[in-house]
Design a protein around this motif. Structure first.
Motif, PDB file in Angstrom:
ATOM      1  N   PHE C  94       0.794  -1.233   0.000  1.00 31.91           N
ATOM      2  CA  PHE C  94       0.000   0.000   0.000  1.00 31.91           C
ATOM      3  C   PHE C  94       0.826   1.282   0.000  1.00 31.91           C
ATOM      4  O   PHE C  94       0.280   2.369   0.116  1.00 31.91           O
ATOM      5  CB  PHE C  94      -0.986   0.064   1.177  1.00 31.91           C
ATOM      6  CG  PHE C  94      -2.330  -0.498   0.827  1.00 31.91           C
ATOM      7  CD1 PHE C  94      -2.954  -0.140  -0.371  1.00 31.91           C
ATOM      8  CD2 PHE C  94      -2.982  -1.391   1.656  1.00 31.91           C
ATOM      9  CE1 PHE C  94      -4.179  -0.661  -0.695  1.00 31.91           C
ATOM     10  CE2 PHE C  94      -4.207  -1.923   1.320  1.00 31.91           C
ATOM     11  CZ  PHE C  94      -4.804  -1.561   0.141  1.00 31.91           C
ATOM     12  N   SER C  96       2.212   4.221  -1.801  1.00 31.74           N
ATOM     13  CA  SER C  96       1.702   4.695  -3.094  1.00 31.74           C
ATOM     14  C   SER C  96       2.841   4.880  -4.094  1.00 31.74           C
ATOM     15  O   SER C  96       3.968   5.207  -3.739  1.00 31.74           O
ATOM     16  CB  SER C  96       0.962   6.006  -2.897  1.00 31.74           C
ATOM     17  OG  SER C  96       1.798   6.914  -2.230  1.00 31.74           O
ATOM     18  N   TRP C  98       3.809   6.577  -7.963  1.00 28.81           N
ATOM     19  CA  TRP C  98       3.355   7.626  -8.871  1.00 28.81           C
ATOM     20  C   TRP C  98       4.093   7.559 -10.193  1.00 28.81           C
ATOM     21  O   TRP C  98       5.270   7.236 -10.266  1.00 28.81           O
ATOM     22  CB  TRP C  98       3.565   9.007  -8.257  1.00 28.81           C
ATOM     23  CG  TRP C  98       2.734   9.216  -7.029  1.00 28.81           C
ATOM     24  CD1 TRP C  98       3.079   8.889  -5.758  1.00 28.81           C
ATOM     25  CD2 TRP C  98       1.431   9.760  -6.984  1.00 28.81           C
ATOM     26  NE1 TRP C  98       2.066   9.191  -4.897  1.00 28.81           N
ATOM     27  CE2 TRP C  98       1.029   9.739  -5.631  1.00 28.81           C
ATOM     28  CE3 TRP C  98       0.545  10.265  -7.942  1.00 28.81           C
ATOM     29  CZ2 TRP C  98      -0.206  10.201  -5.218  1.00 28.81           C
ATOM     30  CZ3 TRP C  98      -0.675  10.740  -7.525  1.00 28.81           C
ATOM     31  CH2 TRP C  98      -1.049  10.699  -6.170  1.00 28.81           C
ATOM     32  N   PRO C 114      -2.966   5.750  -5.471  1.00 33.83           N
ATOM     33  CA  PRO C 114      -4.093   6.234  -4.669  1.00 33.83           C
ATOM     34  C   PRO C 114      -5.337   6.508  -5.505  1.00 33.83           C
ATOM     35  O   PRO C 114      -6.462   6.328  -5.033  1.00 33.83           O
ATOM     36  CB  PRO C 114      -3.549   7.515  -4.038  1.00 33.83           C
ATOM     37  CG  PRO C 114      -2.105   7.268  -3.918  1.00 33.83           C
ATOM     38  CD  PRO C 114      -1.739   6.490  -5.139  1.00 33.83           C
TER      39      PRO C 114
END
Lengths: 768, 115, 141
Positions: C94, C96, C98, C114
């Motif tokens: 979990f 995150s 990008w 997310p």
């Protein structure tokens, strides 16, 4: 050693399969495991038994708590391990034949092997905690084995009784062991055994000792916990022979013997163990002579033997400990044999009572012969090993530093009746007039005979070879129990001395008592009256009491009225929170500050308050739902006014959906009716107001109190740089605390599925 | 405002408890709604009540200007509101089911589990 | 529920697509401005409920094509899966991840796990509300 313990559990898992593939010879096949273990343990006889080495092995289990799977093989462990695996071999083989064709025979194998593994684990453990775990495992397997014929109510009750008594003792034992570990600074036996001085002089010595003693006494059926053992005879005979005479009941004795070097030698030790043991010994043999059921007589005589062992360990002199180990070995051999013989009588004739037997010797000469040999050992008659043990016992008792007179008197009286028991067992079924039995008796098959023959023969051989028995087997065990080597040498013939004369006298008196057996039973009938106030009655009463108490308590607490549950919960909450608030009143400042109020806020609060009043007081469902809507939208306004736009939006949307939901369901329920009388309403209102007041007080006091900085600062600072999000609330939801949110959406999905299921099931109900 | 809210929340709790303790199951449902509102407001108030400073960061900035309202409490309450709806729906349907079986709007008649 | 006025029915007919688009807008901007999966999901669900009020259950079911129960499953699946990339990048579950992209119209855009998670939340919320409301309305009829 780990393998030696675990192999029992592994093979137990395979036992039902073996049984199914080989129903006839499954017993022999499975008996190979105890046989292999016996050989393995026997291979250590030279190193451990003769040369006195101590093997230690350890595996990490819960290192953070100082709990290891540590094993220790010294003289005492070896003696027990040999008995457990050796007798186990005959028992498993015997069980294969004894219960041939029984529906649950596979299960019996599983339990027997599990028990054997637990018992081995118990006697090999070097760690108090793992010892306790195995201890409890033996209690549980014993419970399952006593209740093996689970269709029979007495068997179930006896199983439960045994379990309750031993597990209650186990609880005391656990407390004692944990205290011992904390006081001694270690849970390893090898370290504790060297700290006798520190332990016996510690302030907690007496509680520790008493707790452990309670555990040991319940397990080893010492007075006043002796009553469960005869009842445990509901188990199949091989089980009785194995668990309830040769091995499990000796676990208590084992523990006392094991801890003797660490805790023994004090006056308290001698007083508790010596006196309780001596009394148990006398009571056991007395009740044995009074009984007529074959297994009951044997069970009570086992109680006597366990009492003798406890007494000897209690006396604690080198002589007494020597006698204890000799007696332990002798008893396991002859009692195992006799129980197996009892099983043969039951199996071949269907009789379970001595009064129903007689003259069987002609039909079963081999059984009769070896039963006689074992009985001679039980009676302590030369040249059997039982004689050696009894002589040593007399010697030790006469030599006891404390209570010598009492102990000697009880010992001689017990010995007299012990001879009687031996005569009952060795003579009554086999000789005299032939009594008609249910089945016509035949000689037992080899699987049944093997155990009694070998064990009885060993009783004889070990007696003849007493000095060798000591140097190879008993010596190291005695050293382990004593904590130091012992000089006393064991031999069959000690010359004519006081113990020998006592033996001779008790032999004569015992045989005399046997002649007047029936008369004795009639003459001591008054004892039955005493039993009405005995420990067993106390046990029954307390079990009934506990059942009644829990029924009463369930009626009181689980009465099915939501109101009363709430009252209890809320009342406790008020008291707990209120008392804390009161206790810390000097440290709490209540926040009373109305200065920052703005007019529109007061209006919002006023609307909220009146909507709440409306929701409570209205008698119409529609206006109740409407006021709920008003409350919801006002709350949304509060969120928006106080910088929570996301909350405001969410609340508005949810409020809309809630109204839809209530419209869909609520109006299909009946109208409000006034169900409670006014005084009940007032009572509920009082409680509700008290809860509200508590919450208000709590909030007023909390808002001026900060114990540590909020974690929110981190979220605010890191939201944009680390998580590329400018809506911090959303970033927390989907990034910082993702796992929480995941859990929450799972809850949502579950609620939806629950609703769906309830509605679908209803549709199906209607269809059917 | 916190002081005033404390009294309001206390009142909400009192109303919720009173309604839950009624024998009518419809009132029980109303009590549940009140209770979840009370709990949400309790958390919201305890986090401190800040005016006109939502926890949002202006475009292009790395941190909000000045102090903002506590975002953690808001995140908690946001999920609590939605879950509250889910639980309410579940309770309502459950009560409706029970009503269909017992045919009574009286909690006291639902105390036996054997129907 | 079919007896509602023509005005409401017509309004609802046009409102539904607008509300659904609005909900997607709320979802996508949620990371920066008020909005996000929970709110967007509620808006979408409320829109469908509105539709339900001026038609009936079968036509609403037809309109949304997908069974709300499947939305529950897909939502939970997406949300859970969004945690997996972190593991492959050597971070905790979990964490995150990008990606920066330059898209034709939107310009420089950051896409991350997310967002995937929020879409999962969106689906679960729609699924929950619609499962409950639709099955209740069905029981009603």
């Amino acid at each position: 050693m780990l393998l030696a313990v675990l192999s029992g559990f592994l093979v137990a898992a395979l036992a039902p399969l073996v049984h199914r593939l080989q129903p006839r010879f499954g017993g022999w096949l499975l008996a190979l495991l105890p046989a292999a273990l016996f050989i393995w343990f026997a291979s250590h006889l030279r190193a451990v038994g003769h040369d006195g080495e101590v093997l230690l092995q350890s595996w990490q289990w819960i290192p953070s708590l100082g709990i290891h799977l540590a094993f220790r093989l010294d003289g005492l462990s070896l003696l027990f391990a040999l008995l457990i695996s050796g007798i186990g071999f005959f028992i498993v083989a015997y069980a294969g034949r004894y219960l041939e064709g029984h529906r649950d025979q596979g299960r019996l194998y599983v339990l027997l092997l599990c028990f054997m593994a637990s018992m081995l684990g118990l006697v090999l453990s070097d760690n108090l905690i793992s010892l306790f775990v195995f201890w409890e495992l033996t209690s549980i397997t014993s419970y399952l084995l006593v209740g093996f014929n689970h269709a029979s109510k007495p068997a179930r009750l006896s199983a439960r009784q045994g379990l309750f008594v031993t597990v209650a003792g186990g609880l005391a034992l656990m407390t004692g062991l944990v205290m011992l570990g904390m006081v001694g600074g270690s849970y390893e036996l090898s370290e504790l055994l060297t700290e006798r001085e520190a332990l016996t002089s510690h302030a907690l010595y007496a509680p520790i000792l008493l707790l452990i003693v309670v555990g040991a006494f319940t397990k080893s059926a010492q007075f006043p916990f002796h009553f469960w053992l005869p009842n445990a005879m509901a188990a199949p005979t091989p089980v009785s022979a194995y668990l309830h005479s040769a091995t499990m009941v000796k676990a208590g004795v084992y523990l006392l013997a094991r801890l003797q070097p660490a805790l023994g030698g004090t006056e308290l030790w001698t007083a508790v163990l010596g006196l309780a043991g001596a009394f148990t010994m006398f009571l056991g043999v007395f009740l044995a002579v009074r009984s007529t059921g074959i297994k009951r007589v044997l069970a009570y005589s086992t109680v006597m033997a366990l009492g003798t062992l406890t007494m000897l360990i209690g006396i604690g002199t080198e002589l007494a400990l020597t006698a204890a180990m000799a007696f332990l070995l002798a008893h396991s051999l002859y009692k195992g044999a006799l129980f197996l013989v009892a099983g043969i009588i039951d199996h071949e004739t269907g009789s379970k009572d001595f009064l129903d037997t007689g003259g069987l010797g002609k039909a079963m000469p081999v059984t009769a012969l070896f039963a006689g040999v074992a009985a001679l050992s039980l009676g302590g008659i030369i040249p059997l090993f039982g004689f050696v043990a009894k002589e040593l016992m007399f010697e030790a008792v006469l030599d006891a530093p404390l209570f010598s007179g009492i102990l000697a008197t009880l010992a001689v009286a017990s010995a007299v009746m012990g001879v009687t028991v031996a005569a009952i067992v060795g003579l009554k079924p086999w000789y005299g007039q032939r009594v008609q039995t249910k089945k016509s008796p035949h000689e037992a098959p080899p699987a049944l005979l093997a155990g009694p023959v070998v064990l009885a023969t060993l009783s004889l051989l070990l007696g003849l070879a007493a000095p060798q028995t000591q140097s190879w087997l008993l010596g190291a065990a005695i050293t382990a129990v004593n904590g130091a080597p012992v000089e006393k040498s064991i031999s069959l013939w000690h010359g004519i001395n006081l113990p020998l004369m006592l033996s001779a006298a008790s032999l004569a008196l015992g045989l005399l008592l046997y002649a007047g057996w029936a008369l004795f039973r009639r003459g001591t009938r008054f004892v039955d009256l005493l039993a009405k106030i005995g420990p067993e009655q106390i046990y029954e009463r307390s079990i009934d009491g506990i059942t009644r108490l829990s029924a009463w308590q369930t009626r009181m607490l689980q009465n099915g009225y939501l109101r009363y549950y709430l009252m209890i919960i809320l009342g406790s909450t008020i008291v707990l929170v209120g008392s804390q608030l009161f206790a810390f009143r000097d440290h709490i400042t209540l926040l009373f500050d109305f200065s920052d109020l703005r007019l529109y806020e007061v209006v919002v609060a006023g609307v909220l308050a009146s909507a709440v009043l409306m929701a409570v007081l209205t008698s119409s469902r529609l206006s109740a739902v409407a006021s709920l809507g008003a409350i919801g939208f006002t709350v949304a306004l509060v969120y928006v006014l106080f910088s929570a736009p996301d909350l405001g939006i969410t609340q508005v949307l949810i409020e809309t959906l809630t109204v839809i939901l209530l419209v869909l369901v609520l109006f299909r329920l009946p109208r409000f009716i006034k169900l409670s009388p006014t005084h009940l309403r007032l009572r509920d209102a009082g409680l509700a107001l008290a809860v509200g007041a508590t919450m208000t007080l709590l909030m007023l006091s909390v808002n001026n109190t900060y114990y540590f900085p909020s974690i929110s600062e981190y979220h605010i600072a890191e939201s944009a740089p680390a998580a590329y999000g400018r809506n911090i609330v959303n970033v927390i939801l989907v990034d910082f605390r993702t796992l929480d949110t995941l859990g929450e959406i799972f809850v949502l999905a579950l609620a939806a599925i629950g609703v769906l299921a309830m509605i679908r099931f209803r549709a199906e109900d209607k269809d059917t | 405002m916190i002081t005033l809210m404390s009294f309001l929340v206390g009142g909400l709790y009192a109303a919720a408890i009173y309604m839950i303790m009624r024998r009518s199951i419809v009132k029980l449902v109303i009590g549940l709604v009140l209770l979840s509102n009370a709990a949400n407001l309790l958390i919201f108030t305890s986090a401190g009540m800040t005016r006109e400073a939502p926890p949002l960061i202006p475009y292009g900035a790395l941190a909000p200007e000045g102090a903002v309202a506590d975002p953690l409490a808001q995140a908690l309450i946001l999920t609590a509101i939605v879950i509250g709806f889910g639980v309410l729906a579940f309770a309502v349907v459950l009560i409706h089911r029970a009503y269909e079986i017992v045919q009574a709007d009286d909690m006291d008649q639902m105390k036996d589990t054997d129907t | 529920m079919n007896s509602l006025s023509l005005v409401l029915r017509t309004t609802g007919y046009f409102l539904l697509p607008l509300l659904l688009i609005f909900s997607v807008f709320l979802l996508l901007r949620g990371h920066d401005e008020p909005g996000g999966g929970f709110i967007a999901g509620l808006v979408a669900a409320a829109a469908v409920c509105l539709h339900l009020f001026f038609t009936d259950v079968p036509s609403t079911r037809k309109l949304i094509h997908i069974d709300p129960r499947d939305l529950l499953g897909w939502g939970l699946f997406l949300a859970t899966v969004s945690g997996v990339p972190g593991v492959f990048m050597g971070d905790a579950f979990f964490t995150s991840q990008w990606v920066e992209l330059t898209l034709p119209i939107l310009g420089e855009t950051k896409l991350g796990t997310p967002l995937l998670f929020d879409i999962g939340v969106y689906a679960v919320v729609i699924g929950t509300v619609l499962t409950i409301v639709l099955s209740l309305a069905e029981a009603e009829e």
